[in-house]
Design an enzyme around this catalytic site. Structure first.
Site, PDB file in Angstrom:
ATOM      1  N   LEU A  60      11.299   1.102   7.005  1.00  0.00           N
ATOM      2  CA  LEU A  60      10.683   1.552   5.780  1.00  0.00           C
ATOM      3  C   LEU A  60      11.490   2.704   5.200  1.00  0.00           C
ATOM      4  CD1 LEU A  60       8.190   1.246   3.916  1.00  0.00           C
ATOM      5  CD2 LEU A  60       7.165   3.118   5.216  1.00  0.00           C
ATOM      6  N   ARG A 107       8.146   3.971  -4.866  1.00  0.00           N
ATOM      7  CA  ARG A 107       8.242   2.985  -3.787  1.00  0.00           C
ATOM      8  C   ARG A 107       7.228   1.872  -3.979  1.00  0.00           C
ATOM      9  NH1 ARG A 107       7.728   4.970   2.316  1.00  0.00           N
ATOM     10  NH2 ARG A 107       5.601   5.368   1.613  1.00  0.00           N
ATOM     11  N   GLU A 110      12.164   2.250  14.164  1.00  0.00           N
ATOM     12  CA  GLU A 110      11.286   3.325  13.679  1.00  0.00           C
ATOM     13  C   GLU A 110      10.031   3.350  14.528  1.00  0.00           C
ATOM     14  OE1 GLU A 110      10.314   2.363   9.615  1.00  0.00           O
ATOM     15  OE2 GLU A 110      10.062   0.246  10.106  1.00  0.00           O
ATOM     16  N   TYR A 123       0.824  -1.197   0.000  1.00  0.00           N
ATOM     17  CA  TYR A 123       0.000   0.000   0.000  1.00  0.00           C
ATOM     18  C   TYR A 123       0.862   1.253   0.000  1.00  0.00           C
ATOM     19  CZ  TYR A 123       0.834   1.119   4.970  1.00  0.00           C
ATOM     20  OH  TYR A 123       1.408   1.478   6.163  1.00  0.00           O
ATOM     21  N   ARG A 175      -8.418 -20.576  -1.300  1.00  0.00           N
ATOM     22  CA  ARG A 175      -7.297 -20.269  -0.414  1.00  0.00           C
ATOM     23  C   ARG A 175      -6.189 -21.287  -0.595  1.00  0.00           C
ATOM     24  NH1 ARG A 175      -5.392 -21.759   4.635  1.00  0.00           N
ATOM     25  NH2 ARG A 175      -4.498 -20.071   5.911  1.00  0.00           N
ATOM     26  N   LYS A 209       6.595  -1.983   1.851  1.00  0.00           N
ATOM     27  CA  LYS A 209       5.427  -1.389   2.510  1.00  0.00           C
ATOM     28  C   LYS A 209       4.219  -2.299   2.324  1.00  0.00           C
ATOM     29  CE  LYS A 209       3.223   3.138   3.181  1.00  0.00           C
ATOM     30  NZ  LYS A 209       3.710   3.371   4.551  1.00  0.00           N
TER      31      LYS A 209
END
Length: 287
Positions: free
Chosen positions: A207, A52, A182, A33, A101, A150
């Site tokens: 990140l 990114r 972070e 995301y 799945r 991310k």
């Protein structure tokens, strides 16, 4: 007002938007995301977020079925349709919904799921906490070791936010092997007593923040010394200042860590200066 959202090529009222129960993002957190800020109806650092996003997809061997130009058009269309002046655009791409799945990746011709929605945040750049600062706690970093991607694997950061809230604070800084990695949704910084900005170097441990990159560039242009290295909670508590950066918080001062004031416990001079420079320059470059 009902928001207009984007799902797999369609603009829909949020009440009509649907994603399959077999979507890999839902079942496996198999998705990435980005969050792009909007100020004055324009996108902040869109190119950085798009780059990114492409990197995150490549690291997960996930195809990107929309081009840079198409993504820009979708972002702008959502800003227009939802009448966003200040706010955020959330973008998520998953490996898709193969129909059942399975731990194994689906067939290569499975189309990714692409979802975007807006969040209206009037006065986003005028958050009161930018003047008063935030308080953080430290917690052990228990995440997987590819934090440079991310992904939507956000359960532990969410738990960290709740740990901070329970402690009467605003956020948590994660610590691994004695050093801060972070924040739960942001990069972490301290300012030494000689005015040097210190933040952890880029690696798989953190990140690669888009706001981080811009802030460090602007700081260096302003003749502020920058050191990219690990630091401890104790060093942070004894620093002159501390702050965080993210796409939605921009530059936010930290005035307390684990109950101990940073500096005199008030917002120092450097973080607000860097915040002002960042917002001014990014508004100029917004598209």
């Amino acid at each position: 007002m009902t928001r207009t959202v984007y799902v797999n090529g369609e603009y829909l009222p949020e009440t009509e938007a649907k994603v399959s129960i077999f979507d890999r993002g839902f079942l496996m957190a198999d998705g990435v995301y980005e969050v792009t800020s909007v100020l004055g109806g324009k996108l902040i650092d869109f190119d950085g977020h798009a780059a990114r996003l492409a990197r995150s997809l490549a690291e997960l061997d996930m195809k990107q079925s929309v081009t840079h130009e198409e993504l820009l058009e979708i972002h702008r269309e959502l800003v227009t349709r939802n009448e966003i002046t200040d706010g955020l655009i959330y973008l998520q791409i998953t490996r898709g919904a193969p129909g059942d799945r399975d731990f194994a990746f689906p067939p290569e011709d499975t189309e990714p799921t692409i979802v975007l929605f807006t969040q209206n945040k009037p006065g986003l750049a005028d958050a009161p906490q930018a003047k008063t600062g935030i308080k953080v706690i430290s917690i052990e970093d228990l995440r997987w070791h590819r934090r440079d991607i991310k992904t939507v694997q956000l359960l532990y950061p969410s738990m960290g936010k709740m740990m901070a809230k329970k402690a009467g604070c605003d956020d948590a800084w994660m610590v691994e092997e004695g050093f801060v990695t972070e924040g739960t949704s942001n990069n972490a910084y301290i300012v030494t007593k000689d005015g040097t900005i210190v933040t952890r170097h880029l690696s798989n441990d953190i990140l690669h923040g888009i706001t981080r990159a811009a802030v460090l560039r602007f700081a260096k242009e302003a003749q502020v010394k920058v050191e990219e290295r690990p630091f401890t909670i104790e060093e942070a508590q004894n620093a002159a200042e501390a702050f965080i950066t993210s796409a939605s918080a921009f530059v936010m001062p930290v005035v307390e860590i684990d109950g101990q004031p940073v500096g005199d416990g008030k917002v120092g001079p450097l973080a607000p200066r860097i915040r002002e420079i960042y917002l001014e320059e990014m508004r100029k470059a917004a598209i």
